[in-house]
Design a protein around this motif. Structure first.
Motif, PDB file in Angstrom:
ATOM      1  N   MET A   1       0.817  -1.299   0.040  1.00 36.94           N
ATOM      2  CA  MET A   1       0.069   0.100   0.137  1.00 36.94           C
ATOM      3  C   MET A   1       0.661   1.335   0.047  1.00 36.94           C
ATOM      4  SD  MET A   1      -3.227  -0.890  -0.074  1.00 36.94           S
ATOM      5  CE  MET A   1      -4.088   0.370   0.879  1.00 36.94           C
TER       6      MET A   1
ATOM      7  N   PRO B   1      -3.095  -6.644  -1.227  1.00 37.66           N
ATOM      8  CA  PRO B   1      -4.070  -5.650  -1.747  1.00 37.66           C
ATOM      9  C   PRO B   1      -4.655  -5.978  -3.070  1.00 37.66           C
ATOM     10  CG  PRO B   1      -2.074  -4.929  -0.322  1.00 37.66           C
ATOM     11  CD  PRO B   1      -1.876  -6.246  -0.903  1.00 37.66           C
TER      12      PRO B   1
ATOM     13  N   ALA C   1      -5.045   3.784  -2.523  1.00 37.47           N
ATOM     14  CA  ALA C   1      -3.802   4.427  -1.836  1.00 37.47           C
ATOM     15  C   ALA C   1      -3.175   5.280  -2.863  1.00 37.47           C
ATOM     16  CB  ALA C   1      -2.888   3.034  -1.758  1.00 37.47           C
TER      17      ALA C   1
ATOM     18  N   SER D   1      -4.156  -1.770   7.283  1.00 36.82           N
ATOM     19  CA  SER D   1      -4.691  -3.093   6.993  1.00 36.82           C
ATOM     20  C   SER D   1      -5.235  -3.796   8.189  1.00 36.82           C
ATOM     21  CB  SER D   1      -3.457  -3.902   6.273  1.00 36.82           C
ATOM     22  OG  SER D   1      -2.509  -4.125   7.264  1.00 36.82           O
TER      23      SER D   1
ATOM     24  N   SER E   1      -7.230   1.548   2.927  1.00 33.16           N
ATOM     25  CA  SER E   1      -6.806   0.176   3.770  1.00 33.16           C
ATOM     26  C   SER E   1      -7.060  -1.019   2.709  1.00 33.16           C
ATOM     27  CB  SER E   1      -8.097   0.184   4.901  1.00 33.16           C
ATOM     28  OG  SER E   1      -9.269   0.245   4.475  1.00 33.16           O
ATOM     29  N   THR E   2      -6.571  -2.287   3.539  1.00 29.14           N
ATOM     30  CA  THR E   2      -6.789  -3.413   2.750  1.00 29.14           C
ATOM     31  C   THR E   2      -6.995  -4.569   3.885  1.00 29.14           C
ATOM     32  OG1 THR E   2      -5.575  -4.800   1.047  1.00 29.14           O
ATOM     33  CG2 THR E   2      -4.182  -3.897   2.949  1.00 29.14           C
TER      34      THR E   2
ATOM     35  N   GLU F   1      -8.069  -1.461  -3.968  1.00 29.71           N
ATOM     36  CA  GLU F   1      -7.444  -1.089  -2.731  1.00 29.71           C
ATOM     37  C   GLU F   1      -6.141  -0.131  -3.301  1.00 29.71           C
ATOM     38  OE1 GLU F   1      -9.072  -4.342   0.257  1.00 29.71           O
ATOM     39  OE2 GLU F   1      -7.247  -4.817  -0.944  1.00 29.71           O
ATOM     40  N   LEU F   2      -5.354  -0.614  -4.107  1.00 25.95           N
ATOM     41  CA  LEU F   2      -4.010  -0.149  -4.347  1.00 25.95           C
ATOM     42  C   LEU F   2      -4.289   1.425  -5.139  1.00 25.95           C
ATOM     43  CD1 LEU F   2      -1.959  -2.963  -5.793  1.00 25.95           C
ATOM     44  CD2 LEU F   2      -1.566  -1.810  -3.623  1.00 25.95           C
TER      45      LEU F   2
END
Length: 203
Positions: free
Chosen positions: A17, A179, A187, A117, A168-169, A183-184
């Motif tokens: 992340m 992730p 980020a 996470s 968050s992951t 999710e990436l």
């Protein structure tokens, strides 16, 4: 303009992340992303028993952060795994060493942001970020989250991390899930968003 991404990662999820956050930061003209990890507090023998040694080799080359370098940043984006709905002990110990920065007002007016996470979907991602914000507010930082302009946090077609408080992951109970692309993307958005706001405050 310097953006420090200060993280702790046990099995590499938060590091992945952090890399995405850095990619987002670099999309803003003049923004430099500096990855840093907080000092490890667990003995090597304990890390070996946890099966974390091999995973941590992936980011062993990242310099360890010192509290003295934080004031030179225009923004600091913190990444931590969740521990019982709060930040991990390694991050807490690092922040507890910033008392002199607080007494001197060294971080007042700088942008602060958090990503995290957790093992499960409802494992404390939001409470971790929100409780982290308390420390940033005591330091006088300007808190930036992940706005709903990032529409990926509205998705209903897959399980995904991400909230208005930060990216968050979900790692899975055994750390088996890395992730997702969504999710990436959150980020990256957060990194870009923080850098853009820091640039406005600096100008």
């Amino acid at each position: 303009m310097k953006i420090r991404i200060v993280f702790y990662s046990t099995y590499g999820h938060v590091y992945k992340m952090a890399q995405a956050v850095a990619e987002g930061v670099r999309e803003v003209d003049g923004a430099e992303a500096l990855l840093r990890r907080v000092p490890e507090t667990l003995p090597q023998a304990v890390l070996e028993k946890m099966g974390a040694i091999e995973a941590q080799k992936a980011f062993a080359q990242i310099p360890v952060c010192t509290v003295e370098e934080l004031p030179s940043a225009d923004a600091v984006i913190f990444g931590t795994p969740t521990r019982f709905g709060n930040m991990c002990g390694q991050m807490r110990q690092f922040l507890d060493a910033t008392g002199q920065l607080w007494s001197q007002g060294s971080l007042v007016g700088k942008v602060g942001s958090v990503f995290t996470s957790s093992a499960t979907q409802h494992g404390g991602q939001e409470s971790t970020i929100l409780s982290f914000h308390t420390t940033l507010l005591h330091q006088g930082m300007v808190i930036v989250g992940l706005p709903y302009a990032f529409q990926g946090q509205m998705r209903m077609d897959e399980i995904t991390g991400g909230s208005p408080y930060g990216a968050s992951t979900i790692a899975g109970g055994a750390g088996e899930r890395m992730p997702s692309e969504n999710e990436l993307a959150g980020a990256r958005f957060q990194g870009r968003h923080v850098a853009a706001i820091a640039a406005k405050l600096k100008s």
